[in-house]
Design a protein around this motif. Structure first.
Motif, PDB file in Angstrom:
ATOM      1  N   UNK A   8      -2.469 -10.037   8.988  1.00  0.00           N
ATOM      2  CA  UNK A   8      -2.047 -10.396   7.631  1.00  0.00           C
ATOM      3  C   UNK A   8      -1.310  -9.253   6.932  1.00  0.00           C
ATOM      4  N   UNK A   9      -1.411  -8.033   7.478  1.00  0.00           N
ATOM      5  CA  UNK A   9      -0.714  -6.898   6.872  1.00  0.00           C
ATOM      6  C   UNK A   9       0.800  -7.100   6.878  1.00  0.00           C
ATOM      7  N   UNK A  10       1.290  -7.933   7.772  1.00  0.00           N
ATOM      8  CA  UNK A  10       2.728  -8.213   7.811  1.00  0.00           C
ATOM      9  C   UNK A  10       3.208  -8.858   6.511  1.00  0.00           C
ATOM     10  N   UNK A  11       2.325  -9.580   5.824  1.00  0.00           N
ATOM     11  CA  UNK A  11       2.710 -10.199   4.558  1.00  0.00           C
ATOM     12  C   UNK A  11       3.080  -9.145   3.520  1.00  0.00           C
ATOM     13  N   UNK A  12       2.456  -7.983   3.613  1.00  0.00           N
ATOM     14  CA  UNK A  12       2.669  -6.912   2.641  1.00  0.00           C
ATOM     15  C   UNK A  12       3.679  -5.890   3.149  1.00  0.00           C
ATOM     16  N   UNK A  13       3.533  -5.473   4.388  1.00  0.00           N
ATOM     17  CA  UNK A  13       4.338  -4.372   4.915  1.00  0.00           C
ATOM     18  C   UNK A  13       5.572  -4.832   5.700  1.00  0.00           C
ATOM     19  N   UNK A  14       5.665  -6.118   5.981  1.00  0.00           N
ATOM     20  CA  UNK A  14       6.830  -6.609   6.713  1.00  0.00           C
ATOM     21  C   UNK A  14       6.515  -6.877   8.179  1.00  0.00           C
ATOM     22  N   UNK A  15       7.335  -7.684   8.804  1.00  0.00           N
ATOM     23  CA  UNK A  15       7.082  -8.122  10.181  1.00  0.00           C
ATOM     24  C   UNK A  15       7.240  -6.993  11.195  1.00  0.00           C
ATOM     25  N   UNK A  16       8.043  -5.992  10.912  1.00  0.00           N
ATOM     26  CA  UNK A  16       8.274  -4.903  11.859  1.00  0.00           C
ATOM     27  C   UNK A  16       7.437  -3.670  11.529  1.00  0.00           C
ATOM     28  N   UNK A  17       6.384  -3.861  10.795  1.00  0.00           N
ATOM     29  CA  UNK A  17       5.590  -2.722  10.344  1.00  0.00           C
ATOM     30  C   UNK A  17       4.870  -2.031  11.494  1.00  0.00           C
ATOM     31  N   UNK A  18       4.720  -0.705  11.356  1.00  0.00           N
ATOM     32  CA  UNK A  18       3.946   0.085  12.319  1.00  0.00           C
ATOM     33  C   UNK A  18       2.541   0.380  11.789  1.00  0.00           C
ATOM     34  N   UNK A  19       2.195  -0.208  10.658  1.00  0.00           N
ATOM     35  CA  UNK A  19       0.912   0.063  10.019  1.00  0.00           C
ATOM     36  C   UNK A  19      -0.241  -0.466  10.870  1.00  0.00           C
ATOM     37  N   UNK A  20      -1.229   0.413  11.134  1.00  0.00           N
ATOM     38  CA  UNK A  20      -2.402   0.036  11.911  1.00  0.00           C
ATOM     39  C   UNK A  20      -3.706   0.190  11.118  1.00  0.00           C
ATOM     40  N   UNK A  21      -3.659   0.891  10.005  1.00  0.00           N
ATOM     41  CA  UNK A  21      -4.812   0.960   9.105  1.00  0.00           C
ATOM     42  C   UNK A  21      -4.280   1.050   7.684  1.00  0.00           C
ATOM     43  N   UNK A  22      -5.092   0.601   6.729  1.00  0.00           N
ATOM     44  CA  UNK A  22      -4.597   0.512   5.363  1.00  0.00           C
ATOM     45  C   UNK A  22      -5.693   0.869   4.356  1.00  0.00           C
ATOM     46  N   UNK A  23      -5.249   1.435   3.230  1.00  0.00           N
ATOM     47  CA  UNK A  23      -6.118   1.735   2.096  1.00  0.00           C
ATOM     48  C   UNK A  23      -5.585   0.952   0.906  1.00  0.00           C
ATOM     49  N   UNK A  24      -6.467   0.230   0.215  1.00  0.00           N
ATOM     50  CA  UNK A  24      -6.059  -0.636  -0.890  1.00  0.00           C
ATOM     51  C   UNK A  24      -6.831  -0.302  -2.152  1.00  0.00           C
ATOM     52  N   UNK A  25      -6.127  -0.222  -3.253  1.00  0.00           N
ATOM     53  CA  UNK A  25      -6.724   0.055  -4.561  1.00  0.00           C
ATOM     54  C   UNK A  25      -6.335  -1.058  -5.526  1.00  0.00           C
ATOM     55  N   UNK A  26      -7.317  -1.752  -6.053  1.00  0.00           N
ATOM     56  CA  UNK A  26      -7.059  -2.804  -7.022  1.00  0.00           C
ATOM     57  C   UNK A  26      -6.724  -2.179  -8.379  1.00  0.00           C
ATOM     58  N   UNK A  27      -5.705  -2.725  -9.039  1.00  0.00           N
ATOM     59  CA  UNK A  27      -5.280  -2.235 -10.349  1.00  0.00           C
ATOM     60  C   UNK A  27      -5.483  -3.331 -11.391  1.00  0.00           C
ATOM     61  N   UNK A  28      -5.939  -2.949 -12.563  1.00  0.00           N
ATOM     62  CA  UNK A  28      -6.085  -3.882 -13.677  1.00  0.00           C
ATOM     63  C   UNK A  28      -5.020  -3.539 -14.715  1.00  0.00           C
ATOM     64  N   UNK A  29      -4.061  -4.413 -14.890  1.00  0.00           N
ATOM     65  CA  UNK A  29      -2.894  -4.133 -15.730  1.00  0.00           C
ATOM     66  C   UNK A  29      -2.852  -5.103 -16.916  1.00  0.00           C
ATOM     67  N   UNK A  30      -3.651  -4.827 -17.927  1.00  0.00           N
ATOM     68  CA  UNK A  30      -3.695  -5.673 -19.118  1.00  0.00           C
ATOM     69  C   UNK A  30      -3.949  -7.135 -18.778  1.00  0.00           C
TER      70      UNK A  30
END
Length: 255
Positions: free
Chosen positions: A190-212
């Motif tokens: 599912x990381x392809x949805x965020x990083x793109x189909x040709x991504x080399x990403x194998x691990x990820x760090x995610x931070x939720x933001x609250x923006x008003x």
């Protein structure tokens, strides 16, 4: 039969606690106990001192356990050294990570315009902290993920608009709650949805933001599958997400 009172024993025969002889059954029993559990001997300091101090008579064989003791001590020393190295390496990595994030925060603070801030966050910050990719995602009333209109010019899709509810859904892909708003994990398909189909990403760090009242998500992606994992601490990322949240709100308000 009691050895102290039986035939052929006693003071007249010169009996002493260390001079009596065991019969064959007793020797076999002791030998089987030691073979089954060597720690009975090796873990007993008094027994080991007696064995080491024993000298071999010409007509009998005595096993010298000094080499075995040295091996045990060397093994314990190696384990201690390895543990110390692991602690030192972890401490060094933590200090290096703290310094990197501090530099990233200073770089973001220096960008007072929204466009420069977004470029710094998604292009410069990944270089500063040693990861390959960064994405900023903001929820909007849309049907599918796409580059954010009016925010991501020249950033090659690094700022994304997501359908409402997708931030929480993406954070909870592993099924668990996210009380601190930070998730570290191995990247899934599912990381392809965020990083793109040709991504080399194998691990990820995610931070939720609250923006008003609107949900946002800051993601770092690494090619190293062990760069981010659930067993790692999240304090620094909680701090960094809070900084980004506040700075982003200020830049959006001034835009």
């Amino acid at each position: 039969m009691d050895r102290a009172t039986g035939p052929g024993t006693g003071a007249a025969q010169g009996w002493a606690p260390n001079s009596f002889e065991l019969n064959t059954d007793e020797r076999d029993l002791i030998r089987s106990l030691i073979v089954a559990d060597p720690e009975l001997v090796l873990a007993d300091d008094q027994v080991m001192r007696a064995l080491i101090g024993e000298t071999a008579a010409p007509d009998r064989q005595v096993v010298d356990l000094r080499d075995r003791l040295v091996e045990r001590l060397e093994s314990r020393l190696k384990r201690l050294v390895q543990a110390n190295r692991s602690v030192i390496a972890a401490a060094y990595e933590n200090v290096a990570g703290t310094r990197s994030l501090h530099r990233a925060v200073l770089a973001l603070i220096a960008e007072t315009e929204l466009t420069g801030f977004l470029r710094c966050l998604t292009v410069e910050v990944p270089r500063l902290i040693g990861v390959e990719e960064a994405r900023l995602c903001l929820e909007a009333e849309i049907d599918e993920a796409r580059p954010a209109d009016g925010l991501g010019e020249g950033l090659e899709g690094r700022v994304l608009a997501l359908p409402e509810g997708m931030v929480e859904a993406y954070l909870m892909l592993d099924g668990g709650p996210v009380p601190e708003g930070v998730v570290l994990r191995e990247a899934s398909s599912e990381a392809e949805l965020i990083f793109g189909h040709l991504t080399s990403v194998r691990s990820e760090a995610m931070m939720r933001l609250e923006l008003d009242g609107a949900a946002g998500l800051l993601l770092f992606g690494a090619a190293d599958p062990d760069r981010f994992g659930p067993d790692q601490g999240v304090d620094l990322l909680i701090f960094f997400g809070g900084v980004v949240e506040r700075l982003l709100l200020q830049r959006l308000a001034a835009a």
